[in-house]
Structure formats: C-alpha cells, structure tokens
Design an enzyme around this catalytic site. Sequence first.
Site, PDB file in Angstrom:
ATOM      1  N   GLY A   1       6.656   4.361  23.082  1.00 23.23           N
ATOM      2  CA  GLY A   1       7.370   3.829  21.925  1.00 23.23           C
ATOM      3  C   GLY A   1       6.500   3.916  20.696  1.00 23.23           C
ATOM      4  O   GLY A   1       5.739   4.856  20.542  1.00 23.23           O
TER       5      GLY A   1
ATOM      6  N   THR B   1       6.640  10.058  24.784  1.00 27.03           N
ATOM      7  CA  THR B   1       5.695  10.044  25.898  1.00 27.03           C
ATOM      8  C   THR B   1       6.345  10.338  27.225  1.00 27.03           C
ATOM      9  O   THR B   1       7.550  10.279  27.359  1.00 27.03           O
ATOM     10  CB  THR B   1       5.186   8.600  25.960  1.00 27.03           C
ATOM     11  OG1 THR B   1       4.551   8.341  24.751  1.00 27.03           O
ATOM     12  CG2 THR B   1       4.246   8.337  27.086  1.00 27.03           C
TER      13      THR B   1
ATOM     14  N   SER C   1      10.050   9.328  26.432  1.00 25.11           N
ATOM     15  CA  SER C   1      11.057  10.367  26.186  1.00 25.11           C
ATOM     16  C   SER C   1      11.143  11.344  27.356  1.00 25.11           C
ATOM     17  O   SER C   1      12.162  12.011  27.540  1.00 25.11           O
ATOM     18  CB  SER C   1      10.750  11.106  24.892  1.00 25.11           C
ATOM     19  OG  SER C   1       9.477  11.680  24.974  1.00 25.11           O
TER      20      SER C   1
ATOM     21  N   ARG D   1      -0.113  13.076  24.450  1.00 28.16           N
ATOM     22  CA  ARG D   1       0.327  13.580  23.133  1.00 28.16           C
ATOM     23  C   ARG D   1       0.992  12.458  22.344  1.00 28.16           C
ATOM     24  O   ARG D   1       1.878  11.769  22.860  1.00 28.16           O
ATOM     25  CB  ARG D   1       1.315  14.723  23.320  1.00 28.16           C
ATOM     26  CG  ARG D   1       1.953  15.189  22.028  1.00 28.16           C
ATOM     27  CD  ARG D   1       2.968  16.266  22.271  1.00 28.16           C
ATOM     28  NE  ARG D   1       2.323  17.553  22.548  1.00 28.16           N
ATOM     29  CZ  ARG D   1       2.990  18.685  22.763  1.00 28.16           C
ATOM     30  NH1 ARG D   1       4.289  18.683  22.755  1.00 28.16           N
ATOM     31  NH2 ARG D   1       2.354  19.797  23.003  1.00 28.16           N
TER      32      ARG D   1
ATOM     33  N   SER E   1       6.144  15.173  24.952  1.00 28.31           N
ATOM     34  CA  SER E   1       4.971  14.933  25.804  1.00 28.31           C
ATOM     35  C   SER E   1       4.210  16.225  25.956  1.00 28.31           C
ATOM     36  O   SER E   1       4.798  17.317  25.929  1.00 28.31           O
ATOM     37  CB  SER E   1       5.396  14.479  27.194  1.00 28.31           C
ATOM     38  OG  SER E   1       6.417  13.532  27.116  1.00 28.31           O
TER      39      SER E   1
ATOM     40  N   ASP F   1       0.778  10.998  29.806  1.00 25.49           N
ATOM     41  CA  ASP F   1       0.325  12.218  29.113  1.00 25.49           C
ATOM     42  C   ASP F   1      -0.517  11.771  27.916  1.00 25.49           C
ATOM     43  O   ASP F   1      -0.765  10.578  27.755  1.00 25.49           O
ATOM     44  CB  ASP F   1       1.536  13.047  28.665  1.00 25.49           C
ATOM     45  CG  ASP F   1       2.235  12.429  27.492  1.00 25.49           C
ATOM     46  OD1 ASP F   1       2.403  13.093  26.456  1.00 25.49           O
ATOM     47  OD2 ASP F   1       2.603  11.234  27.594  1.00 25.49           O
TER      48      ASP F   1
ATOM     49  N   LYS G   1      -3.025   6.364  26.424  1.00 25.75           N
ATOM     50  CA  LYS G   1      -1.833   5.526  26.527  1.00 25.75           C
ATOM     51  C   LYS G   1      -1.943   4.481  27.621  1.00 25.75           C
ATOM     52  O   LYS G   1      -1.041   3.660  27.764  1.00 25.75           O
ATOM     53  CB  LYS G   1      -0.613   6.408  26.794  1.00 25.75           C
ATOM     54  CG  LYS G   1      -0.420   7.379  25.666  1.00 25.75           C
ATOM     55  CD  LYS G   1       0.814   8.172  25.809  1.00 25.75           C
ATOM     56  CE  LYS G   1       0.812   9.272  24.780  1.00 25.75           C
ATOM     57  NZ  LYS G   1       1.947  10.150  24.858  1.00 25.75           N
TER      58      LYS G   1
ATOM     59  N   ASP H   1       9.738  18.022  28.365  1.00 23.93           N
ATOM     60  CA  ASP H   1       9.980  17.208  27.187  1.00 23.93           C
ATOM     61  C   ASP H   1       9.076  17.655  26.047  1.00 23.93           C
ATOM     62  O   ASP H   1       7.879  17.831  26.235  1.00 23.93           O
ATOM     63  CB  ASP H   1       9.714  15.725  27.536  1.00 23.93           C
ATOM     64  CG  ASP H   1       9.856  14.844  26.335  1.00 23.93           C
ATOM     65  OD1 ASP H   1       9.003  13.961  26.167  1.00 23.93           O
ATOM     66  OD2 ASP H   1      10.805  15.032  25.567  1.00 23.93           O
TER      67      ASP H   1
END
Lengths: 238, 262
Positions: B75, B29, B157, B47, B197, B45, B61, B194
Amino acid sequence: AKMFTQVYGDNGKMKEYHYTGPVEHRFSPYSFNGGTVLAVAGEDFAIVASDTRLSEGYSIHSRDSPKCYKLTNTTVIGCSGFHGDCLTLTKIIDARLKMYKHSNNKSMTSGAIAAMLSTILYGRRFFPYYVYNIIGGLDEEGKGAVYSFDPVGSYQRDTYKAGGSASAMLQPLLDNQIGFKNMEGVQHLPLNQEKAVQLVKDVFISAAERDVYTGDALRICIVTKEGIKEETVPLRKD
Amino acid sequence: MTRKRKNVALEGLLEGGHTKAPKPMKTGTTIAGVVCKDGVVLGADTRATSGEVVADKMCAKIHYISPNMYCCGAGTAADTEKTTDLLSSNLTIFSMNSGRNPRVVMAVNILQDMLFRYRGQIGASLILGGVDCTGNHLYTVGPYGSIDKVPYLAMGSGDLAALGILEDRFKPNMELEEAKELVRDAIHSGIMSDLGSGNNIDICVITKQGVDYIRPYQESEYKDKRQRRYKYRPGTTSILTEKIVPLELEVVQETVQRMDTA
C-alpha cells in the site's frame, strides 16, 4: 478514502446512509497499453526501435507485441499508445500506400508518408487516434529521416525522437548523447550505425529499469538502402 | 471529535478545490506468508513505484516488529513504515513493562484498533507473522481494520498471481525448505505477472530458535549489461564564472594538548 468523505456532510454530521438517485457510469473509449518507441536518423541509415510489451493497468497482455510496422522498403513507423487505434491507423496507412502506388506507379517517399499521416490524424481532430507516432526512414537523397507526431497530426522532422510511456526518460539522454547538449569540449562525431544501435540498446535497458510499462524485449528495425534489417534483444521481464 | 472534523474538512478542500495533493509513493507490491511446521515464512518483492515510475529498486518491505514477529507491508509506503514502527515501539514498551515477550495476537489487535480508528485513510495492508508461546501465527490486517487469521496469504497488487501458486502447492505442516521455496515461487509469479512488483525477492523465516532475514533471498536475474560506458570527462560541465574568496586568517591563540598514548 473517497467513500468516507462523502459520509460526512459540510456541517460535520454524518449524511443519510442510503444514496438515492441515478449514478452515472462513464465508458471510456480509450485505454492506455503502454510501450515506448524510439527513432534515430544517421547519415545513410535510420533506426526505429520499440519494446514489445503490451500492458493494461498493472497486467501484461502480451510480451511479444512489437510496435514497429514496416510500411515500404525505406520506411518504418513506430506507434505506441492505445493498441486498438495503433492497429486501425496502420491498416489505414497501408491501404493509402497501396492506393498511391496504383495511382502514381511509384512507392510513397518518407516525407510524403509523413505529410499524409498528418492529414489522416487531423481528420480525427475531435475524436483523436490515441497514438504517438514516429516515422523513421530514408529520404529521396538516401539520408536518414525521422518524423515525430503528436496524436492530432502536428509533426516535424528530427534527428532523433523518443515517444510513448518512457519518452520523458529517454529524450534527455538522447539530447545529451546524440545532440551533444549540455556538454563542453566534446568532439561532435557523426553517429555511425554500430554506435547508434549500441546506444539504442543501452537506452532501452535503462528505460526498462525505471518504467513499469517498458520491458520484455526490444525490436530494432535498421533501414538502409539495402533494405530493412530486424534485430530482437531481450529486456527485463519483471 | 474536532480533530476528525478538521481532517475531513481538509480532505474536502484538497479534492474539491483545484489544488492537487502530491501523490504518495505506493509500493505496488507482492507480499506473501506461509505457516509451516517449524515457524512462519514471509516473503516480499523489492520494487516501490510512484505511478508508473520505479522509485526504489531495492526497498525493504519486511519490517521488524519484535524479535519474534515481522510484518510485510503493501500500500502507501509511508503508511506501512510508520504504522509498523509505531507498533514496534509500543510492543517494546509493553515487554519492558510486563517482562514478557509480546504475543502475535496482541500486535494484531493494536494494528486493528489503529487502522479502524483512521477509517481507511491510512493505506496500509499488512501481513503479520510471528512465533510465540502459543504457536506459529499468520494474520492479515486490511487498511480499514479488518483482520483474518490464515495458514497462507498474499497481498498487494500482485496478490492474485501469488495466490495462484499458494493455492496450488500449499500443504499444512510443510518442512521449512519446502515452505521457503513455495514463498519464493509465489513472489516470483507476482514479479513476472504484475507490473507493480519486480526486482529482488526478500525472505524472512521466523522460528522458535530465532529469525533468519535473508535480504535478498534471490537477486533479480536481469543484470543490466550496457554495451558502452557513459562516464563524462572532467570539464564536460562548463564552468561559466569562478569566484575565489581567500579567507584571511590570523593566528589568535595556539594551544597544544598532549595526547595520552599510554
């Protein structure tokens, strides 16, 4: 999580706090750089397409690193996997092509390149090139040909093949749309060049939706008797 | 104590033996939060990845905790869902018992207690933001139970990409619109840099007046423009055998009940 299971021993009591003794760190010679490659053979054409994203772990190294390499006027190879091995392998193939041309006074045919690549890959059977290869081109009769390889050189001639990180997502879709598998009462129309290019673009859009390693842009190489035409189409960048 | 030993022994069984536990879905994320003059702005985000495959393109999220608090989670997806749900239920019970709105510091302490008790086995990295009578607060809670109280924050991430934007443009006491743009840009940077995400950006603005949960704040600019239609004609899936079993029904009893339409 791993840290804490080592803290408790088998009897349930905590182990000694300091770990004494040598710790072995492993160096891996390989790394996975992502990328997807696809090749389709038609009646008088062949298409080799790849995405252009080069990644490692969760990071992006480059958004413009295509994985199709032109070998001769009638053959293109797509390589995905470990980028270091892809570069070295294509250099070796180029050198061998030159040597053949100088010795035999003609260019290598697609079938000959495929057979040669198989021996090159098997020569490293015990420390393989971490590369998934797909060769697309025209055979001696001018018909489209696709040859797909595994990392140690096993190969076969196909009509269509997907390789790389999103291969498991793309292959069933190609089986259905080009091979007409799992469908009843559908006319088996031969694939023409325009439809094939549209299909390849759509299929990569789908792959970019669900595979994190595929995206940025799509490079399509269309091989016909006139030569090799390249087309670039943008894909998702996230 | 025996429950803990059992859990530890089970963990050893799975990893030491040849059975492979199913891989839990991680959110991979980018989440961020910023404290501004009038409140707190949280962003995320949408995803969710399971290894290298995108499992959910539009997952939420930013979780509801209480009318004045929201929590972003990074996580393991199941862990963030359940931890925030549990926290929300406990706080609702508390506010009914005491007649007070829960304070952000109380929520953070409950989270910290729970995550520390599980010794990091619950893989939830949370950003908790809220407004209460003492002011606007933003906390981060790590999976091992560590907390940090900060004016701006990114986790997941894509945190380093988002933190780059936040470090550059954060100022104390920003205006609300400026803070929303900053969080949007931070999440966007995480989405582009990233691989874990992507897709859309959700924003949640918490102020003393109320909460504005904007989902999506910005839709992904990548609309799939496929060139051909891939719809199948009816009859494409072959019917191999057909078995029709007629149900022989006889009328046993008939009752008519008039409807009261007055």
